[in-house]
Design a protein around this motif. Structure first.
Motif, PDB file in Angstrom:
ATOM      1  N   ASP A 191      67.299  24.186  43.044  1.00 38.48           N
ATOM      2  CA  ASP A 191      66.767  24.984  44.157  1.00 38.48           C
ATOM      3  C   ASP A 191      65.311  25.331  43.859  1.00 38.48           C
ATOM      4  O   ASP A 191      65.007  26.212  43.055  1.00 38.48           O
ATOM      5  CB  ASP A 191      67.597  26.256  44.331  1.00 38.48           C
ATOM      6  N   ALA A 192      64.393  24.631  44.530  1.00 34.35           N
ATOM      7  CA  ALA A 192      62.965  24.790  44.256  1.00 34.35           C
ATOM      8  C   ALA A 192      62.416  26.141  44.691  1.00 34.35           C
ATOM      9  O   ALA A 192      61.322  26.522  44.256  1.00 34.35           O
ATOM     10  CB  ALA A 192      62.181  23.680  44.956  1.00 34.35           C
ATOM     11  N   THR A 193      63.131  26.884  45.531  1.00 35.86           N
ATOM     12  CA  THR A 193      62.586  28.144  46.043  1.00 35.86           C
ATOM     13  C   THR A 193      62.383  29.186  44.954  1.00 35.86           C
ATOM     14  O   THR A 193      61.613  30.131  45.135  1.00 35.86           O
ATOM     15  CB  THR A 193      63.490  28.748  47.133  1.00 35.86           C
ATOM     16  N   TRP A 194      63.054  29.037  43.822  1.00 35.20           N
ATOM     17  CA  TRP A 194      62.913  30.007  42.741  1.00 35.20           C
ATOM     18  C   TRP A 194      61.591  29.847  41.989  1.00 35.20           C
ATOM     19  O   TRP A 194      61.107  30.789  41.361  1.00 35.20           O
ATOM     20  CB  TRP A 194      64.060  29.866  41.739  1.00 35.20           C
ATOM     21  N   PHE A 195      60.983  28.649  42.026  1.00 39.72           N
ATOM     22  CA  PHE A 195      59.844  28.360  41.154  1.00 39.72           C
ATOM     23  C   PHE A 195      58.542  28.688  41.883  1.00 39.72           C
ATOM     24  O   PHE A 195      57.884  27.828  42.477  1.00 39.72           O
ATOM     25  CB  PHE A 195      59.883  26.897  40.706  1.00 39.72           C
ATOM     26  N   THR A 196      58.154  29.955  41.826  1.00 46.75           N
ATOM     27  CA  THR A 196      56.988  30.465  42.536  1.00 46.75           C
ATOM     28  C   THR A 196      55.726  30.313  41.698  1.00 46.75           C
ATOM     29  O   THR A 196      55.771  30.162  40.472  1.00 46.75           O
ATOM     30  CB  THR A 196      57.170  31.948  42.868  1.00 46.75           C
ATOM     31  N   ASP A 197      54.579  30.397  42.365  1.00 44.68           N
ATOM     32  CA  ASP A 197      53.316  30.334  41.647  1.00 44.68           C
ATOM     33  C   ASP A 197      53.172  31.513  40.687  1.00 44.68           C
ATOM     34  O   ASP A 197      52.632  31.363  39.584  1.00 44.68           O
ATOM     35  CB  ASP A 197      52.147  30.317  42.635  1.00 44.68           C
ATOM     36  N   ALA A 198      53.668  32.683  41.110  1.00 44.61           N
ATOM     37  CA  ALA A 198      53.608  33.849  40.222  1.00 44.61           C
ATOM     38  C   ALA A 198      54.386  33.600  38.932  1.00 44.61           C
ATOM     39  O   ALA A 198      53.960  33.980  37.838  1.00 44.61           O
ATOM     40  CB  ALA A 198      54.163  35.081  40.941  1.00 44.61           C
ATOM     41  N   MET A 199      55.540  32.927  39.052  1.00 46.90           N
ATOM     42  CA  MET A 199      56.328  32.597  37.867  1.00 46.90           C
ATOM     43  C   MET A 199      55.575  31.602  36.978  1.00 46.90           C
ATOM     44  O   MET A 199      55.474  31.788  35.760  1.00 46.90           O
ATOM     45  CB  MET A 199      57.684  32.016  38.276  1.00 46.90           C
ATOM     46  N   TYR A 200      55.027  30.530  37.568  1.00 49.79           N
ATOM     47  CA  TYR A 200      54.302  29.538  36.779  1.00 49.79           C
ATOM     48  C   TYR A 200      53.131  30.176  36.031  1.00 49.79           C
ATOM     49  O   TYR A 200      52.915  29.917  34.842  1.00 49.79           O
ATOM     50  CB  TYR A 200      53.767  28.428  37.689  1.00 49.79           C
ATOM     51  N   ARG A 201      52.349  30.982  36.731  1.00 49.15           N
ATOM     52  CA  ARG A 201      51.165  31.576  36.110  1.00 49.15           C
ATOM     53  C   ARG A 201      51.550  32.542  34.990  1.00 49.15           C
ATOM     54  O   ARG A 201      50.931  32.556  33.922  1.00 49.15           O
ATOM     55  CB  ARG A 201      50.317  32.291  37.164  1.00 49.15           C
ATOM     56  N   ASP A 245      68.012  21.343  32.377  1.00 50.28           N
ATOM     57  CA  ASP A 245      66.924  22.214  32.792  1.00 50.28           C
ATOM     58  C   ASP A 245      65.640  21.931  32.013  1.00 50.28           C
ATOM     59  O   ASP A 245      65.715  21.453  30.870  1.00 50.28           O
ATOM     60  CB  ASP A 245      67.336  23.691  32.647  1.00 50.28           C
ATOM     61  N   PRO A 246      64.475  22.140  32.631  1.00 49.85           N
ATOM     62  CA  PRO A 246      64.275  22.864  33.885  1.00 49.85           C
ATOM     63  C   PRO A 246      64.493  22.055  35.149  1.00 49.85           C
ATOM     64  O   PRO A 246      64.365  22.584  36.249  1.00 49.85           O
ATOM     65  CB  PRO A 246      62.816  23.322  33.780  1.00 49.85           C
ATOM     66  N   GLY A 247      64.794  20.788  35.049  1.00 47.28           N
ATOM     67  CA  GLY A 247      65.174  19.999  36.213  1.00 47.28           C
ATOM     68  C   GLY A 247      63.995  19.395  36.960  1.00 47.28           C
ATOM     69  O   GLY A 247      62.817  19.656  36.671  1.00 47.28           O
ATOM     70  N   GLY A 248      64.322  18.598  37.972  1.00 52.23           N
ATOM     71  CA  GLY A 248      63.318  17.839  38.710  1.00 52.23           C
ATOM     72  C   GLY A 248      62.408  18.661  39.586  1.00 52.23           C
ATOM     73  O   GLY A 248      61.330  18.187  39.971  1.00 52.23           O
ATOM     74  N   TYR A 249      62.798  19.890  39.943  1.00 49.88           N
ATOM     75  CA  TYR A 249      61.945  20.717  40.797  1.00 49.88           C
ATOM     76  C   TYR A 249      60.906  21.505  40.003  1.00 49.88           C
ATOM     77  O   TYR A 249      60.006  22.105  40.590  1.00 49.88           O
ATOM     78  CB  TYR A 249      62.789  21.683  41.632  1.00 49.88           C
ATOM     79  N   TRP A 250      61.042  21.555  38.687  1.00 48.78           N
ATOM     80  CA  TRP A 250      60.041  22.247  37.870  1.00 48.78           C
ATOM     81  C   TRP A 250      58.759  21.402  37.853  1.00 48.78           C
ATOM     82  O   TRP A 250      58.778  20.230  37.501  1.00 48.78           O
ATOM     83  CB  TRP A 250      60.570  22.427  36.443  1.00 48.78           C
TER      84      TRP A 250
END
Length: 477
Positions: free
Chosen positions: A304-314, A349-354
């Motif tokens: 589920d790609a919706t969890w991986f936000t820019d705020a999380m990445y940064r 994990d982290p899977g293809g959407y990361w």
């Protein structure tokens, strides 16, 4: 003061609430048309659980994705995250529905979650009148999360009420839109009012290895005390996805039955970081790499790609960079790896959407020259920007408001000399009260400066280097 939110403040968890929904137009009625929305409405009516709270809890747990009946890392199933040996079996008893159906059928799972919440409400002494008031459901919601400590139970329940205040628009695996209109509720926390607010001021522990982290210790059964790096060199950083929610993962790592842990957990919505195992100790997160690595868990599910936000990445990139610099770990994909790359693992994990490209750009600085911190991540969950002022090219000072508790917050975010300590400040003054200021040599931001200002005018401002902003008394309504 009441919030005068800009239209952009309707953004939450990477999802935009349509203006029609915010204004309560007839278009909002579409949220009740689909099978999942209908299941929420039916379960809420049957068990006298506020429908919007039920949806907010499900969104906090799973983003309304049942993951085809597959369990989370902590053994939770379905949209409502019914947990084996706890809420799942109780739901079966309360509803007379088979466990297999509760695991895999969305409507059954929602029914089971509502039934368990109602049972907790009955045990908390909520009568018919109290059950109609969402503010009275805080204790049952906190209990539903299954936390082993009051502090984490409060974090869990606060997350649900923050979503209720902000509004929700989720999309199910079948493409159905399920919505909750923003609604400010001041919950009755009961005994949890005395628990530590893990998102509040004063929770960043000086004993953490990473200064921006909150300290919540894992159970001692879930890691091994060690003396790294003198006992074992640390030369890897392992990126994980929790397969569960932020509060749920923190709670799971505090459960001695888990036998797993990670050094850090990062939240999806704002990039908040919790440290649970000291870096000198060996977290149980990556098999053969436990001795040589630091593990970072990220809230969400791999599919589920919706969890991986820019705020999380940064935020995670800033943490990763900090760890790498302290141990001399090269900032490359040989030394910063996914759990799926650990020899002998069966994890994906982290899977293809990361997005490794974006993440590594932020880690190395290429394309990541912006500050990894946002005003929302500095001020905490529930705060939204209502005003900002540029401090030349050196930074921006922001005024935020939390509709759930009526508090304001000011944060100054640097745009230059990022990562290098330099003179930075933020202040907030409620009319008739003493000004509160955070000032010093900071690498990324000043603040948070918080104060209650319901119905009062405020003066706010900040400084980076020689660039200053001072507001008049304003935002008085």
């Amino acid at each position: 003061m009441r919030a005068r939110l800009r239209r952009s403040a309707a953004l939450l968890t990477g999802v935009l609430i349509p203006a029609a929904l915010l204004m309560g137009s007839p278009a909002a009625a579409t949220s009740l048309d689909g099978p999942v929305s209908g299941a929420f409405a039916k379960a809420a009516a049957t068990y006298e659980v506020p429908r919007d709270l039920l949806v907010s809890l499900a969104y906090a747990e799973t983003h309304l994705d049942g993951h085809d009946g597959r369990p989370s890392a902590s053994g939770g199933y379905g949209l409502m995250h019914l947990v084996a040996s706890r809420t799942l079996e109780r739901a079966a008893t309360l509803t007379d529905l088979p466990v297999a159906e509760l695991k895999s059928d969305d409507a059954a799972n929602i029914t089971g979650g509502a039934a368990v919440l109602r049972a907790y409400a009955d045990e908390a002494g909520l009568d018919a009148a109290a059950r109609k008031d969402p503010a009275e459901w805080y204790v049952p919601i906190a209990r539903y999360g299954g936390a082993t400590s009051p502090d984490v139970a409060r974090l869990y329940a606060d997350t649900v009420y923050d979503l209720l205040a902000e509004g929700v628009r989720g999309t199910t695996a079948g493409g159905e839109s399920v919505t909750v209109k923003p609604r400010t509720v001041e919950p009755d926390r009961g005994a949890y009012a005395k628990a530590k607010d893990l998102d509040g001021p004063g929770t960043l522990a000086a004993s953490t290895d990473y200064p921006q982290a909150t300290w919540v210790p894992a159970n001692s059964a879930n890691y091994a005390v060690s003396s790294r790096p003198s006992s074992d060199a640390i030369d890897r950083i392992v990126i994980h996805v929790t397969q569960g929610s932020y509060a749920g993962t923190i709670s799971w790592f505090q459960n001695p039955a888990a036998k797993v842990s990670s050094h850090y957990v990062v939240r999806s919505s704002d990039g908040a970081v919790t440290q649970m195992v000291r870096e000198k100790d060996r977290a149980f997160h990556a098999g053969d790499y436990n001795r040589r690595s630091v593990g970072i868990e990220h809230e969400g599910f791999v599919d589920d790609a919706t969890w991986f936000t820019d705020a999380m990445y940064r935020s995670s990139a800033a943490l990763t960079r900090n760890i790498a610099d302290r141990y001399g770990i090269p900032k490359d994909r040989t030394h910063i790896v996914g759990h799926n790359q650990v020899p002998g693992t069966d994890h994906t994990d982290p899977g293809g959407y990361w997005n490794w490209t974006t993440f590594m750009q932020y880690v190395t600085g290429g394309g990541g020259t912006t500050n990894p911190h946002t005003p929302e991540s500095v001020c905490g969950s529930g705060y939204k920007v209502i005003d900002s002022a540029a401090l030349g090219s050196a930074g921006t000072v922001h005024l935020l408001y939390n509709a759930a508790n009526g508090n304001n917050c000011v944060a100054t975010i640097k745009k230059t000399s990022i990562g290098t300590a330099s003179a930075t400040s933020a202040y907030l003054e409620v009319q008739g009260k003493t000004r509160i200021t955070d000032s010093g040599n900071f690498a990324y931001y000043a603040g948070p400066v918080r104060a209650a200002a319901a119905g009062e005018c405020v003066k706010w401002g900040g400084k980076v280097g020689s660039s200053v902003y001072d507001s008049p008394f304003e935002h008085c309504d």
